[in-house]
Design a protein around this motif. Sequence first.
Motif, short mmCIF file in Angstrom:
data_model
loop_
_atom_site.label_atom_id
_atom_site.label_comp_id
_atom_site.label_asym_id
_atom_site.label_seq_id
_atom_site.Cartn_x
_atom_site.Cartn_y
_atom_site.Cartn_z
N GLY A 10 0.83 -1.21 0.00
CA GLY A 10 0.00 0.00 0.00
C GLY A 10 0.85 1.24 0.00
O GLY A 10 2.08 1.19 0.12
N ASN A 11 0.18 2.37 -0.16
CA ASN A 11 0.88 3.64 -0.22
C ASN A 11 0.12 4.69 0.58
O ASN A 11 -1.02 5.00 0.25
N GLU A 12 0.73 5.20 1.62
CA GLU A 12 0.08 6.19 2.47
C GLU A 12 -1.38 5.79 2.72
O GLU A 12 -2.31 6.55 2.49
N VAL A 13 -1.53 4.54 3.17
CA VAL A 13 -2.86 3.98 3.43
C VAL A 13 -3.52 4.80 4.53
O VAL A 13 -2.90 5.10 5.55
N THR B 63 10.51 4.62 -0.12
CA THR B 63 9.50 4.20 -1.10
C THR B 63 9.16 5.37 -2.03
O THR B 63 8.76 5.15 -3.16
N GLU B 64 9.33 6.58 -1.53
CA GLU B 64 8.99 7.74 -2.36
C GLU B 64 9.85 8.92 -1.96
O GLU B 64 9.40 9.85 -1.33
N ILE B 65 11.10 8.84 -2.29
CA ILE B 65 12.08 9.88 -1.96
C ILE B 65 13.02 9.92 -3.15
O ILE B 65 13.50 8.87 -3.56
N PRO C 198 -2.35 21.89 -4.22
CA PRO C 198 -3.70 22.27 -3.79
C PRO C 198 -3.99 21.93 -2.33
O PRO C 198 -4.82 22.56 -1.70
N TRP C 199 -3.28 20.92 -1.81
CA TRP C 199 -3.56 20.51 -0.43
C TRP C 199 -2.66 21.23 0.59
O TRP C 199 -2.68 20.92 1.76
N GLU C 200 -1.87 22.21 0.11
CA GLU C 200 -0.96 22.91 1.03
C GLU C 200 -1.26 24.40 1.08
O GLU C 200 -1.80 24.96 0.13
N ARG D 199 12.72 7.62 -6.30
CA ARG D 199 12.35 9.04 -6.36
C ARG D 199 10.93 9.20 -6.89
O ARG D 199 10.40 8.36 -7.61
N TRP D 200 10.32 10.27 -6.55
CA TRP D 200 9.01 10.63 -7.08
C TRP D 200 9.21 11.71 -8.11
O TRP D 200 9.46 12.84 -7.72
N THR D 201 9.15 11.50 -9.40
CA THR D 201 8.99 10.27 -10.15
C THR D 201 10.04 10.22 -11.25
O THR D 201 10.76 11.19 -11.43
N GLY E 140 -2.17 13.88 -14.60
CA GLY E 140 -2.99 13.97 -13.40
C GLY E 140 -2.21 14.52 -12.23
O GLY E 140 -1.02 14.81 -12.33
N GLU E 141 -2.90 14.67 -11.11
CA GLU E 141 -2.33 15.22 -9.89
C GLU E 141 -1.65 16.56 -10.17
O GLU E 141 -0.54 16.82 -9.70
N SER E 142 -2.32 17.38 -10.97
CA SER E 142 -1.72 18.68 -11.29
C SER E 142 -2.06 19.65 -10.17
O SER E 142 -2.82 19.34 -9.26
#
Length: 814
Positions: free
Chosen positions: A417-420, A485-487, A511-513, A575-577, A583-585
Amino acid sequence: MKILIHLLVLLSFSLNSLGQNNTVRERVSLDLNWKFLQQESKGAEQPNFNDHEWRTLNVPHDWSIEGEYKQDNSSGTMGAFLPGGIGWYRKQIEIKNFKKSEKYFIEFDGVYLNSDVWVNGHHLGFHPNGYMSFSYDLSPYLKEGNNTLAVRVDHSKIPSGRWYTGSGIYRHVWLTKTEDIYVPKSGTYIITDNFLDNQATVKVQTTLVNESGKSKKVIVKNSIRDHKGTIVKEVSEKVLLKKNTTVLLQDCDIKNPQLWSSATPVMYTMITEVIVNKKVKDHYETPFGIRNIEWRSKEGLFVNGEAVIIKGLSNHQDAGGAVGVAVPDDVLYRRLKMLKEMGCNALRTAHHPFAPEFYTMCDTMGFMVMDEAFDGWWTAKAPYDYGNYFDEYWEKDLEGLLKRDRNHPSVIIWSIGNEVRKFTAEQQKIVVDKVKSIDPTRPVTQGGGYIAPHIDISGFNGHGELKNELEKYHSEYPEKLIIGTEITHTLQTRGIYRTKTWYRTKDNPAPWEKPADFARIEKKVTKIPDLSEEEVFTGISKKYQSSYDNSIVRIGVRDEWKRVEALDYYVGNFRWTGFDYLGESFGWPGRTANFGIIDLAGFPKDHFYLYQSLWSNKPMVHLLPHWSHKGKEGVEIPVVIYTNCQSAELFLNNTSLGEKTMTTDGQLVWNVPYEKGTIKAVAKNDGIVVAEKFFTTVDKGTQLTLSSDKTLIYANNKDIIHCEISITDKYKNLDPNAQSSVEYEVLGPAKIIGSENGNILDISSNSTNFRNVFNGKCLLIIQATDKTGEITIKVKSTDLQPAILTVRAIDYIK
Ligand code: GAL
């Protein structure tokens, strides 16, 4: 390349050949000639339904990418503002010499999402998960001659994911025929063990199904073929197949095995034959590799006894706006080849399983894979995602994934999973136990799942980028290894530069910050010094990110890599990504947020070379920015060099600006007053020049320049030509500021699938025959048909010299 040839051979069987060889298994592609309608179509599952007016197409197919980017599409920022909807697919399959004793299975590698499948009006099943492969037994419902397949895909509820998902039958479809005694799909499980004295034990577990209705005495022969085609081991056993399903365990010792690693991806093949009365009833092949993976507490990852650092990338599965998620094999191969050249040795499938060919390519090209099953679990993360179905389907889907992928040597770790959201330790244990029950040989991790105790390797996402977080965790759990996992998260837009450092939360919040959030993390952010006191490059859209290593979230690439190298218990990171993904713009009209080090078209950004300098041993040098800065004459521009060599020297118009020795900082910087001309970097080892790169000023490009990755393709409906369009001067130097609109045309036996320029703000439709280049470049993706002949690609644009390129399509198998 071997893998592609293998695929071609598989595809070369026509469906008509089914039924002509009635002894052994056959597997044919069902990709061609589907009928499609993008709307609800009552009664379309019935064989006599009239679909004559429907469009004919081949799968993989993604109808969302054929749609328009619109602000009011409810996929929104998550889904790149592209549409969903309901789509129906229908296909006729002809079965010759049909025998009731034979088995026919249809295999869907992936359908997005909520699919219902019928054959001859019989409902075969509903499959909500858009990423897991699935199959159905068609046999009871088939007849001699024509049979009708119908597939309804319901993607009407969006957003169904936190990223661009696509819609439709977007992966390959297969038809497999066997006799009534057979090895089922994913029916072998191969474990390599006991690496002693140059010998390995290969344990093979073979599942056998007997649907003949009678007990049968069979001989099961497992033979191991090496990569040269030599049989290196054979084991046989007599078995009485009484029950419907029997599982046979055999051990084969291999002397002096050639070991698989990402640097030496040597493959073997297990050939399973089921023999009844001297006749081969089934012949089933499983590629596998022999490798010894050890995750040593406190020490790190060891592959075949050697310490290995994970130089990894997380990626989503889409390949940009030209193809969406219907990624042709050639497009995937080109992308993976770039990553290999960069020195990447590991990939994470964010945040779900990828297409089967991805793992096959990783096996043969040499990538270690973190195979991720889910994003969230019981709590949905996007309003209509799999979280709504998780409770009912997760176990079956997870089992399908593990059985599908557990023979791949490339897969070295499962991620559950990812940030479940809102999970408990008990839930984590249930999921981990399920994995262990199907594959006890690999460790389990979870993106950001280190907060609960049941995973083997502690996975850190962005939070792990903050200062001292990993160190603190390690002091509490010294036995646990850590994996990023995502760095690292950094952002960059190809061809865009800013000399002052940007911190996402402060300067370009997601958008979430909120900008104020920065104050909370500031002390834990690893700052990067500005490259100049005053910003050199002004007037750039806030939506674009700087390609110097100075647009970061919590830590930059170079600082992060120092940490990986310093901490033994930190096995490396993803790394991301790697690629920009749709998406996720950060808001309309953005199609993506520019996290990739390669853009949506597959053009490398400067970070590609930064990673290459850190990850690859092959001598290289790269410099940035480009050298076409009209109006900046006399202004000091920071010129940065990335290299893996001992030193580098910079020249402007043949005058040396000095040589610098590479330091641990990961980059060399010269402040160069701008003047037109050629800026050149040369890199040296022991004083000898081993690599060089230059840019020449182009104030205004005068011509279009075309290049392609192939001059010859097969007329197989599959092969892809990647055709790069650039705006250059007459010497083919790129005009890195050009944004002109280019009109394109393809004549002859090929079709344009789509175009992409990498510009996150370009929302022009894929269905036109023109596109703007972005910072000088654009990509056309062209596909073979079944016709041979000359293919001519023509491009033109106002005020620019046009260009023409030819490629030939030839017959591939007679
Ligand atoms: C992570 C998430 C990724 C992506 C990324 C963007 O938290 O796991 O899927 O959303 O943030 O910063």
